[in-house]
Scaffold this motif. Structure first.
Motif, PDB file in Angstrom:
ATOM      1  N   TRP A 194       9.705   1.456  -9.087  1.00 60.92           N
ATOM      2  CA  TRP A 194       6.984   1.834  -9.710  1.00 60.92           C
ATOM      3  C   TRP A 194       6.897   1.019  -8.252  1.00 60.92           C
ATOM      4  N   ARG A 195       7.551  -0.585  -8.986  1.00 57.13           N
ATOM      5  CA  ARG A 195       6.418  -1.684  -8.159  1.00 57.13           C
ATOM      6  C   ARG A 195       6.598  -1.093  -6.701  1.00 57.13           C
ATOM      7  N   TYR A 196       7.998  -0.849  -6.119  1.00 57.07           N
ATOM      8  CA  TYR A 196       7.895  -0.556  -4.635  1.00 57.07           C
ATOM      9  C   TYR A 196       7.148   0.221  -3.735  1.00 57.07           C
ATOM     10  N   HIS A 197       6.906   1.584  -5.105  1.00 55.70           N
ATOM     11  CA  HIS A 197       6.122   2.442  -4.187  1.00 55.70           C
ATOM     12  C   HIS A 197       4.873   2.128  -4.255  1.00 55.70           C
ATOM     13  N   THR A 198       4.315   1.318  -5.302  1.00 59.09           N
ATOM     14  CA  THR A 198       3.052   0.797  -5.401  1.00 59.09           C
ATOM     15  C   THR A 198       3.347   0.073  -4.295  1.00 59.09           C
ATOM     16  N   ASN A 199       3.737  -1.173  -4.046  1.00 58.19           N
ATOM     17  CA  ASN A 199       3.206  -2.140  -3.296  1.00 58.19           C
ATOM     18  C   ASN A 199       3.187  -0.641  -1.785  1.00 58.19           C
ATOM     19  N   ALA A 200       3.804  -0.440  -1.822  1.00 58.92           N
ATOM     20  CA  ALA A 200       4.148   0.391  -0.294  1.00 58.92           C
ATOM     21  C   ALA A 200       2.752   1.391  -0.258  1.00 58.92           C
ATOM     22  N   LYS A 201       2.492   1.701  -0.809  1.00 59.16           N
ATOM     23  CA  LYS A 201       1.108   2.603  -1.219  1.00 59.16           C
ATOM     24  C   LYS A 201      -0.049   1.361  -0.914  1.00 59.16           C
ATOM     25  N   LYS A 202      -0.168   0.752  -1.043  1.00 60.84           N
ATOM     26  CA  LYS A 202      -0.974  -0.082  -1.338  1.00 60.84           C
ATOM     27  C   LYS A 202      -0.811  -0.628   0.681  1.00 60.84           C
TER      28      LYS A 202
END
Length: 217
Positions: A194-202
């Motif tokens: 979920w952190r990977y996904h959040t960072n990618a979206k940012k």
């Protein structure tokens, strides 16, 4: 930076200012924004010379040869002897005694330049492997995979890359052993992905504004 790396980036006295991996990652993130226009609104004024329509159609290497390399090259000033004491924020002057060994003089000049450049360097230090994993995670999530499935796929990809590239792979064998192991607890895996996904979206949102990678912490 290794001397050989620098010379690879110079052609006809023109320098590509960053490592090509940085531009490849920026391109991949921008192309992802173009794939999901409802979610990411790109400020096209930031990419007026990038030829967004071409990005939709071309792979990075083809786009780089046709468009990208011309955008990021810088004409190098000629190195020459000067006789002045004038100082400037963008240059420095050195005095070299003629009786010192050449190798010693070159090493001292290199040290002076490195110290000066570290003070004025403003470019962000990027982590290519992490940025690549973040983007892969985001794209896998768009395929409706569960977080544990994404973790498994990410690990499989890193294993394939390591087997193919060995010493050239960004993730070595020791790091690979500790990358999303199957023995890791379900809750921990979910939190990491979920952190990977959040960072990618940012980062994708930053790219829409013309920033890469920008602040994503």
């Amino acid at each position: 930076m290794a001397r050989s790396d620098v010379f690879k980036r110079i052609k006809n006295d023109k320098l590509i200012e960053g490592r090509i991996q940085k531009y490849r990652l920026h391109y991949d993130y921008l192309k992802t924004c173009l794939l999901f226009p409802k979610e990411f609104k790109i400020d096209k004024s930031k990419y007026s010379q990038w030829k967004l329509e071409e990005i939709k159609k071309l792979k990075f290497n083809d786009w780089w040869k046709k468009i990208g390399s011309k955008l990021f090259e810088k004409q190098l000033d000629q190195i020459k002897e000067v006789r002045t004491t004038k100082q400037s924020n963008s240059s420095t002057f050195v005095e070299i005694p003629l009786d010192v060994p050449t190798e010693y003089a070159v090493e001292k000049i290199r040290k002076i330049l490195q110290e000066k450049q570290m003070k004025i360097k403003s470019n962000e230090r990027i982590r290519p492997l992490e940025l690549q994993i973040y983007l892969e995670s985001y794209l896998l999530k768009q395929k409706k995979l569960k977080l544990t499935q994404i973790a498994n796929e990410l690990r499989k990809r890193r294993i394939r890359i390591y087997k193919t590239h060995k010493d050239k792979a960004l993730m070595n064998e020791d790091k690979l052993d500790n990358f999303l192991p199957t023995s890791m607890r379900y809750e921990v895996i979910n939190r990491i992905i979920w952190r990977y996904h959040t960072n990618a979206k940012k980062i994708l949102l930053n790219v829409c504004k013309g920033e890469f990678p920008g602040n994503y912490s």
